[in-house]
Design an enzyme around this catalytic site. Sequence first.
Site, PDB file in Angstrom:
ATOM      1  N   LYS A 171     -22.091  15.965   8.547  1.00 27.27           N
ATOM      2  CA  LYS A 171     -21.307  16.653   9.610  1.00 27.27           C
ATOM      3  C   LYS A 171     -20.676  15.383  10.447  1.00 27.27           C
ATOM      4  O   LYS A 171     -19.664  15.182  10.888  1.00 27.27           O
ATOM      5  CB  LYS A 171     -21.728  17.464  10.512  1.00 27.27           C
TER       6      LYS A 171
ATOM      7  N   SER B 256       0.667  -1.331  -0.069  1.00 24.46           N
ATOM      8  CA  SER B 256       0.146   0.146  -0.107  1.00 24.46           C
ATOM      9  C   SER B 256       0.754   1.307   0.052  1.00 24.46           C
ATOM     10  O   SER B 256       1.692   1.473  -0.974  1.00 24.46           O
ATOM     11  CB  SER B 256      -1.031  -0.194   1.286  1.00 24.46           C
TER      12      SER B 256
END
Length: 314
Positions: A177, A122
């Site tokens: 949010k 990765s």
Amino acid sequence: WTGRIMMAALGLSVVCNLSMYAAYHEYFASTDPPQERFHSGDQFASSKISILSVDGTIMPPFTERLLQQIEHVTKDDAVKGVLLVVDSPGGLVADSHEIYHRLKLLAEKKPIYVQMKRMAASGGYYISMGAGPQGRIYAEPTTWTGSIGVIIPRYDASQLAEKIGVVSDPLKTGEFKDALNPLRAMTANERKLWEGILDQSFQKFIKVIDDNRESLDSDAVKALATGQIYTADDALQNKLVDEIGYQEDSLKALQEKLGLAKVRIVKYHSHTTLLEQLLGNAQAKPPVDPWKLIMEASVPRAMYLCSWMPALPQ
């Protein structure tokens, strides 16, 4: 008792003065270069090959120390080439890309080869692309690499919360949010939003490999970017690496590329702070704030990381 009180006051005074002295020097400290240490080769040779080591998860404070080493190597005219030694499962997206960016600038001035150790997955593979199209990548026979992709770790504990009677009811100013709130299931709109964010980082990963692996085009990279781990043999077959070999092999190949009969191979150790030297690394750390740990654990982190576990707060 008077004597004991005076001794205690003296001890406290010494500790306070040491703390202020350390803080003063920390504030006005110059950016000293990392400590250079001889690794192998000819210790009297003027030309050097530098080993830059990437060990463990890519995140602060490791990132800053590695960037300092890269800057030092860039400015050192005696350094003719660099071996990037990677043993990492990856880490934060932003940190991985910043290291990659600095390595690309370095590769414009000095050749970089890569030696993959146990794991270069990765983000560990991402930063390896900093060697550029001309840099060769070596993997040990037992190396795991690949894991091309992005992850934002998240748990869905909504059913558990329902069983124990916990309801998440935040006061918020917009629909998204609290989009990663683990105490409730994600909505379709929230999932679409975060998939778009993930895809942007994913496409950047694809492009970085496409730009730096001449043997792979974008379609080939996308076919490999399933998030899976590749063994060294599989990575070689899929052109993710150039050769299977050990560090002595990659160092020898880099020396031959540089055309150096004699070379001094060096590595680096970053300076610890004065406070760390006085009190020791463990004691120099501030007290753990449980509330801070909870808050940091809830911060979403996009990661080029070979793991399904959530990132732990620092």
